[in-house]
Design an enzyme around this catalytic site. Structure first.
Site, PDB file in Angstrom:
ATOM      1  CG  ASP A   1     -17.100 -32.575 -25.875  1.00  0.00           C
ATOM      2  OD1 ASP A   1     -16.103 -32.126 -25.292  1.00  0.00           O
ATOM      3  OD2 ASP A   1     -18.215 -32.000 -25.896  1.00  0.00           O
TER       4      ASP A   1
ATOM      5  CE  LYS B   1     -15.984 -26.752 -22.826  1.00  0.00           C
ATOM      6  NZ  LYS B   1     -17.150 -27.617 -22.923  1.00  0.00           N
TER       7      LYS B   1
ATOM      8  CD  GLN C   1     -20.835 -26.736 -22.410  1.00  0.00           C
ATOM      9  OE1 GLN C   1     -19.811 -26.535 -23.050  1.00  0.00           O
ATOM     10  NE2 GLN C   1     -20.832 -27.410 -21.270  1.00  0.00           N
TER      11      GLN C   1
END
Ligand code: NAD
Length: 292
Positions: free
Chosen positions: A119, A52, A96
Protein backbone atom coordinates in the site's frame (compact mmCIF):
# COMPACT_ATOMS: atom_id res chain seq x y z
CA UNK A 1 -10.92 17.19 -25.40
CA UNK A 2 -9.80 13.67 -24.54
CA UNK A 3 -11.58 11.63 -21.89
CA UNK A 4 -9.12 9.74 -19.71
CA UNK A 5 -10.52 6.21 -19.66
CA UNK A 6 -9.27 4.58 -16.47
CA UNK A 7 -11.26 1.41 -17.08
CA UNK A 8 -9.56 0.83 -20.42
CA UNK A 9 -6.06 1.62 -19.13
CA UNK A 10 -6.66 -0.54 -16.09
CA UNK A 11 -7.66 -3.49 -18.30
CA UNK A 12 -4.60 -2.94 -20.50
CA UNK A 13 -2.23 -2.95 -17.53
CA UNK A 14 -3.92 -5.96 -15.91
CA UNK A 15 -3.50 -7.77 -19.26
CA UNK A 16 0.21 -6.94 -19.20
CA UNK A 17 0.51 -8.19 -15.62
CA UNK A 18 -1.31 -11.42 -16.51
CA UNK A 19 1.10 -11.99 -19.42
CA UNK A 20 4.03 -11.51 -17.05
CA UNK A 21 2.56 -14.01 -14.58
CA UNK A 22 2.25 -16.54 -17.41
CA UNK A 23 5.94 -16.03 -18.21
CA UNK A 24 6.88 -16.53 -14.54
CA UNK A 25 4.80 -19.72 -14.47
CA UNK A 26 6.37 -21.03 -17.68
CA UNK A 27 9.84 -20.37 -16.28
CA UNK A 28 8.95 -22.27 -13.06
CA UNK A 29 9.35 -19.07 -11.01
CA UNK A 30 7.35 -18.01 -7.97
CA UNK A 31 3.85 -16.64 -8.63
CA UNK A 32 3.16 -13.33 -6.82
CA UNK A 33 1.19 -13.88 -3.62
CA UNK A 34 -0.74 -11.00 -2.04
CA UNK A 35 -2.45 -11.22 1.35
CA UNK A 36 -5.10 -8.92 2.83
CA UNK A 37 -6.18 -8.60 6.44
CA UNK A 38 -9.81 -7.64 6.91
CA UNK A 39 -10.93 -6.72 10.42
CA UNK A 40 -14.69 -6.88 11.08
CA UNK A 41 -17.37 -6.94 8.40
CA UNK A 42 -17.92 -3.34 7.33
CA UNK A 43 -19.77 -3.46 3.98
CA UNK A 44 -17.53 -1.02 2.10
CA UNK A 45 -14.33 -2.71 3.32
CA UNK A 46 -15.73 -6.12 2.30
CA UNK A 47 -16.38 -4.74 -1.19
CA UNK A 48 -12.90 -3.20 -1.52
CA UNK A 49 -11.12 -6.33 -0.30
CA UNK A 50 -13.36 -8.54 -2.45
CA UNK A 51 -12.40 -6.44 -5.49
CA UNK A 52 -8.70 -6.84 -4.67
CA UNK A 53 -8.99 -10.62 -4.29
CA UNK A 54 -10.90 -10.89 -7.60
CA UNK A 55 -8.28 -8.78 -9.37
CA UNK A 56 -5.54 -11.10 -8.06
CA UNK A 57 -7.41 -14.08 -9.51
CA UNK A 58 -7.87 -12.28 -12.84
CA UNK A 59 -4.14 -11.73 -13.36
CA UNK A 60 -3.12 -15.16 -11.99
CA UNK A 61 -1.69 -14.06 -8.61
CA UNK A 62 -2.24 -16.11 -5.51
CA UNK A 63 -4.18 -14.36 -2.77
CA UNK A 64 -4.90 -15.01 0.88
CA UNK A 65 -7.64 -13.28 2.84
CA UNK A 66 -7.16 -13.17 6.60
CA UNK A 67 -10.42 -12.36 8.39
CA UNK A 68 -10.36 -11.17 11.99
CA UNK A 69 -13.37 -10.20 14.12
CA UNK A 70 -13.83 -6.51 15.01
CA UNK A 71 -13.24 -7.51 18.64
CA UNK A 72 -9.64 -8.51 17.83
CA UNK A 73 -7.18 -6.77 20.14
CA UNK A 74 -4.46 -4.50 18.84
CA UNK A 75 -1.75 -6.89 20.04
CA UNK A 76 -3.41 -9.87 18.30
CA UNK A 77 -3.55 -7.91 15.05
CA UNK A 78 0.09 -6.81 15.39
CA UNK A 79 1.06 -10.47 16.00
CA UNK A 80 -0.76 -11.50 12.79
CA UNK A 81 1.13 -8.77 10.91
CA UNK A 82 4.45 -10.01 12.32
CA UNK A 83 3.55 -13.53 11.15
CA UNK A 84 2.89 -12.26 7.61
CA UNK A 85 6.14 -10.25 7.73
CA UNK A 86 8.01 -13.51 8.35
CA UNK A 87 6.02 -15.69 5.94
CA UNK A 88 8.33 -16.26 2.96
CA UNK A 89 5.45 -17.34 0.75
CA UNK A 90 3.67 -13.95 1.02
CA UNK A 91 5.28 -11.26 -1.16
CA UNK A 92 3.19 -8.35 0.07
CA UNK A 93 0.10 -7.62 2.11
CA UNK A 94 -2.34 -4.91 3.04
CA UNK A 95 -4.42 -4.22 6.12
CA UNK A 96 -7.76 -2.83 4.93
CA UNK A 97 -8.51 0.54 6.56
CA UNK A 98 -10.35 1.91 8.47
CA UNK A 99 -9.82 -0.21 11.60
CA UNK A 100 -11.98 -0.32 14.74
CA UNK A 101 -11.36 2.65 17.04
CA UNK A 102 -9.48 0.64 19.70
CA UNK A 103 -6.67 -0.13 17.21
CA UNK A 104 -4.02 2.44 16.26
CA UNK A 105 -3.78 2.60 12.47
CA UNK A 106 -0.38 4.24 12.71
CA UNK A 107 0.97 1.39 14.85
CA UNK A 108 -0.44 -1.11 12.37
CA UNK A 109 1.15 0.67 9.39
CA UNK A 110 4.51 0.88 11.14
CA UNK A 111 4.44 -2.82 12.04
CA UNK A 112 4.16 -3.92 8.40
CA UNK A 113 7.64 -4.70 7.06
CA UNK A 114 8.45 -1.95 4.51
CA UNK A 115 9.45 -4.57 1.92
CA UNK A 116 5.94 -6.08 2.12
CA UNK A 117 4.03 -2.78 2.41
CA UNK A 118 2.40 -2.81 -1.04
CA UNK A 119 0.00 0.00 0.00
CA UNK A 120 3.06 2.24 0.35
CA UNK A 121 1.88 3.73 3.66
CA UNK A 122 4.90 2.85 5.85
CA UNK A 123 6.97 5.95 6.75
CA UNK A 124 10.05 4.28 5.19
CA UNK A 125 8.24 3.99 1.85
CA UNK A 126 6.82 7.51 2.06
CA UNK A 127 10.38 8.76 2.70
CA UNK A 128 11.70 6.76 -0.25
CA UNK A 129 8.98 8.30 -2.42
CA UNK A 130 10.01 11.81 -1.35
CA UNK A 131 13.65 11.00 -2.18
CA UNK A 132 12.66 9.50 -5.55
CA UNK A 133 14.09 6.11 -4.56
CA UNK A 134 12.51 2.81 -5.68
CA UNK A 135 9.44 2.23 -3.50
CA UNK A 136 5.81 1.18 -3.45
CA UNK A 137 3.83 4.27 -4.38
CA UNK A 138 0.42 4.69 -2.71
CA UNK A 139 -2.18 3.17 -5.02
CA UNK A 140 -4.31 6.16 -6.02
CA UNK A 141 -1.44 8.58 -6.84
CA UNK A 142 0.37 5.72 -8.61
CA UNK A 143 -2.77 5.12 -10.69
CA UNK A 144 -2.94 8.80 -11.62
CA UNK A 145 0.72 8.75 -12.73
CA UNK A 146 -0.06 5.74 -14.95
CA UNK A 147 -2.97 7.62 -16.54
CA UNK A 148 -0.80 10.69 -17.19
CA UNK A 149 1.85 8.46 -18.76
CA UNK A 150 -0.48 6.37 -20.91
CA UNK A 151 -2.20 9.52 -22.24
CA UNK A 152 1.22 11.17 -22.73
CA UNK A 153 0.11 14.31 -20.89
CA UNK A 154 3.02 16.76 -20.84
CA UNK A 155 4.11 17.70 -17.33
CA UNK A 156 7.59 19.30 -17.49
CA UNK A 157 7.44 22.99 -16.69
CA UNK A 158 3.66 22.88 -16.24
CA UNK A 159 1.75 24.35 -13.34
CA UNK A 160 0.02 21.65 -11.30
CA UNK A 161 -2.54 22.40 -8.60
CA UNK A 162 -3.62 19.63 -6.23
CA UNK A 163 -6.75 20.13 -4.11
CA UNK A 164 -6.67 18.09 -0.88
CA UNK A 165 -3.71 17.16 1.33
CA UNK A 166 -4.65 13.71 2.65
CA UNK A 167 -1.85 11.21 3.26
CA UNK A 168 -3.32 8.79 0.74
CA UNK A 169 -4.02 11.12 -2.19
CA UNK A 170 -3.27 14.86 -2.20
CA UNK A 171 -0.05 15.04 -0.26
CA UNK A 172 1.80 12.21 -2.11
CA UNK A 173 0.40 13.48 -5.41
CA UNK A 174 1.97 16.89 -4.83
CA UNK A 175 5.36 15.28 -4.08
CA UNK A 176 5.19 13.03 -7.14
CA UNK A 177 4.25 15.80 -9.57
CA UNK A 178 7.22 17.88 -8.37
CA UNK A 179 9.83 15.11 -8.79
CA UNK A 180 12.61 15.50 -11.34
CA UNK A 181 11.22 12.82 -13.65
CA UNK A 182 8.28 12.07 -15.95
CA UNK A 183 5.48 12.38 -14.91
CA UNK A 184 6.67 15.25 -12.77
CA UNK A 185 8.80 18.35 -13.15
CA UNK A 186 5.74 20.48 -12.51
CA UNK A 187 5.56 23.61 -10.43
CA UNK A 188 3.15 22.33 -7.80
CA UNK A 189 0.74 24.09 -5.46
CA UNK A 190 -0.91 21.95 -2.79
CA UNK A 191 -4.21 23.46 -1.66
CA UNK A 192 -6.55 22.50 1.19
CA UNK A 193 -9.48 23.66 3.30
CA UNK A 194 -7.55 26.66 4.67
CA UNK A 195 -6.35 27.88 1.26
CA UNK A 196 -7.31 31.44 0.36
CA UNK A 197 -8.08 32.39 -3.27
CA UNK A 198 -8.58 28.76 -4.30
CA UNK A 199 -10.38 29.74 -7.48
CA UNK A 200 -7.58 32.04 -8.59
CA UNK A 201 -4.92 29.40 -7.83
CA UNK A 202 -6.85 26.69 -9.70
CA UNK A 203 -7.30 29.01 -12.68
CA UNK A 204 -3.50 29.14 -13.06
CA UNK A 205 -3.25 25.33 -13.39
CA UNK A 206 -2.26 23.45 -16.53
CA UNK A 207 -2.96 20.25 -14.57
CA UNK A 208 -5.60 20.13 -11.83
CA UNK A 209 -5.83 17.11 -9.54
CA UNK A 210 -8.99 17.32 -7.49
CA UNK A 211 -9.28 15.22 -4.31
CA UNK A 212 -11.37 16.94 -1.65
CA UNK A 213 -14.41 14.66 -1.48
CA UNK A 214 -17.12 17.25 -2.21
CA UNK A 215 -19.45 16.31 -5.04
CA UNK A 216 -19.27 18.61 -8.09
CA UNK A 217 -17.27 21.22 -6.16
CA UNK A 218 -15.06 22.29 -9.07
CA UNK A 219 -17.07 24.38 -11.52
CA UNK A 220 -15.95 25.76 -14.90
CA UNK A 221 -14.88 29.12 -13.44
CA UNK A 222 -12.00 27.35 -11.61
CA UNK A 223 -10.59 25.94 -14.84
CA UNK A 224 -8.31 27.53 -17.44
CA UNK A 225 -9.05 26.76 -21.10
CA UNK A 226 -6.95 23.75 -22.17
CA UNK A 227 -6.23 22.42 -18.67
CA UNK A 228 -5.98 18.69 -17.88
CA UNK A 229 -8.36 17.83 -15.02
CA UNK A 230 -8.10 14.64 -12.98
CA UNK A 231 -11.06 13.97 -10.72
CA UNK A 232 -10.30 11.72 -7.74
CA UNK A 233 -13.43 12.37 -5.66
CA UNK A 234 -16.07 9.74 -5.13
CA UNK A 235 -19.35 10.66 -3.45
CA UNK A 236 -22.36 8.36 -3.40
CA UNK A 237 -25.60 10.25 -3.90
CA UNK A 238 -29.21 9.14 -4.16
CA UNK A 239 -30.60 8.86 -7.67
CA UNK A 240 -34.02 7.91 -9.00
CA UNK A 241 -32.48 7.23 -12.42
CA UNK A 242 -30.48 4.12 -11.50
CA UNK A 243 -31.61 0.61 -10.56
CA UNK A 244 -29.61 0.68 -7.34
CA UNK A 245 -31.14 3.99 -6.23
CA UNK A 246 -27.74 5.73 -5.98
CA UNK A 247 -24.94 6.97 -8.24
CA UNK A 248 -21.35 8.13 -7.90
CA UNK A 249 -20.29 11.74 -8.41
CA UNK A 250 -16.81 13.19 -8.67
CA UNK A 251 -15.46 16.43 -7.25
CA UNK A 252 -15.73 18.06 -10.70
CA UNK A 253 -18.89 19.40 -12.28
CA UNK A 254 -18.10 17.33 -15.35
CA UNK A 255 -20.60 18.65 -17.91
CA UNK A 256 -19.56 22.28 -17.60
CA UNK A 257 -15.82 21.66 -17.01
CA UNK A 258 -15.20 19.07 -19.76
CA UNK A 259 -15.60 21.44 -22.76
CA UNK A 260 -12.73 23.62 -21.43
CA UNK A 261 -10.28 20.73 -20.94
CA UNK A 262 -7.51 19.18 -23.02
CA UNK A 263 -7.93 15.99 -20.91
CA UNK A 264 -10.46 15.07 -18.25
CA UNK A 265 -11.24 11.96 -16.22
CA UNK A 266 -14.82 11.01 -15.44
CA UNK A 267 -16.31 9.56 -12.25
CA UNK A 268 -16.95 6.67 -12.38
CA UNK A 269 -14.48 5.08 -14.82
CA UNK A 270 -11.54 7.45 -14.38
CA UNK A 271 -9.13 7.21 -11.44
CA UNK A 272 -11.17 4.61 -9.50
CA UNK A 273 -10.39 1.53 -11.61
CA UNK A 274 -6.66 2.34 -11.48
CA UNK A 275 -6.35 1.95 -7.72
CA UNK A 276 -6.54 -1.86 -7.61
CA UNK A 277 -4.31 -2.09 -10.70
CA UNK A 278 -1.64 -0.08 -8.85
CA UNK A 279 -1.82 -2.51 -5.94
CA UNK A 280 -1.23 -5.36 -8.40
CA UNK A 281 1.76 -3.50 -9.89
CA UNK A 282 3.21 -3.02 -6.40
CA UNK A 283 2.66 -6.70 -5.59
CA UNK A 284 4.43 -7.75 -8.78
CA UNK A 285 7.35 -5.48 -7.83
CA UNK A 286 7.41 -7.06 -4.35
CA UNK A 287 7.50 -10.56 -5.76
CA UNK A 288 10.28 -9.63 -8.20
CA UNK A 289 12.18 -7.91 -5.35
CA UNK A 290 12.43 -4.75 -7.46
CA UNK A 291 12.21 -2.35 -4.51
CA UNK A 292 14.07 -4.05 -1.65
P1 NAD B 1 -9.78 13.48 2.99
O1 NAD B 1 -11.13 13.79 3.52
O2 NAD B 1 -8.81 12.72 3.80
O3 NAD B 1 -9.09 14.83 2.54
C1 NAD B 1 -9.79 15.86 1.90
C2 NAD B 1 -8.89 17.04 1.71
O4 NAD B 1 -9.59 18.04 1.02
C3 NAD B 1 -8.36 17.64 3.01
O5 NAD B 1 -6.96 17.77 2.93
C4 NAD B 1 -9.03 19.02 3.07
O6 NAD B 1 -8.16 20.01 3.59
C5 NAD B 1 -9.34 19.29 1.62
N1 NAD B 1 -10.54 20.13 1.49
C6 NAD B 1 -11.76 19.93 2.07
N2 NAD B 1 -12.59 20.92 1.73
C7 NAD B 1 -11.89 21.76 0.93
C8 NAD B 1 -12.22 22.98 0.27
N3 NAD B 1 -13.44 23.52 0.36
N4 NAD B 1 -11.26 23.57 -0.46
C9 NAD B 1 -10.03 23.02 -0.58
N5 NAD B 1 -9.66 21.87 0.03
C10 NAD B 1 -10.61 21.25 0.78
O7 NAD B 1 -10.06 12.76 1.58
P2 NAD B 1 -9.21 11.72 0.69
O8 NAD B 1 -9.10 10.43 1.41
O9 NAD B 1 -7.99 12.37 0.15
O10 NAD B 1 -10.25 11.52 -0.50
C11 NAD B 1 -10.68 12.60 -1.29
C12 NAD B 1 -11.75 12.11 -2.27
O11 NAD B 1 -11.15 11.14 -3.12
C13 NAD B 1 -12.93 11.39 -1.59
O12 NAD B 1 -14.09 11.65 -2.33
C14 NAD B 1 -12.56 9.93 -1.70
O13 NAD B 1 -13.69 9.08 -1.72
C15 NAD B 1 -11.86 9.92 -3.04
N6 NAD B 1 -10.88 8.84 -3.20
C16 NAD B 1 -10.93 8.15 -4.36
C17 NAD B 1 -10.03 7.14 -4.59
C18 NAD B 1 -10.09 6.40 -5.89
O14 NAD B 1 -9.63 5.28 -5.98
N7 NAD B 1 -10.61 7.00 -6.94
C19 NAD B 1 -9.08 6.81 -3.64
C20 NAD B 1 -9.01 7.55 -2.46
C21 NAD B 1 -9.93 8.58 -2.27
Amino acid sequence: MTIIDGKKVSEEIQGEIAAEVQKLKAAGKKIPHLAAILVGNDGASETYVGGKVKACERVGFRSTLVRLPDTVSESELLKKISDLNKDKDIDGFIVQLPLPKHISEQKVIETIAPEKDVDGFHPANVGRMALNLPTYLPATPYGILQLIERYKIETAGKTCVVIGRSHIVGSPMSILMARNTYPGNCTVTLTHSKTKNLKEICFSADILIVALGKAEFLTADYVKQGAAVIDVGITRVKSDKTKTGWKLLGDVKYDEVAPKCSFISHVPGGVGPMTITSLLLNSLKASKKEVY
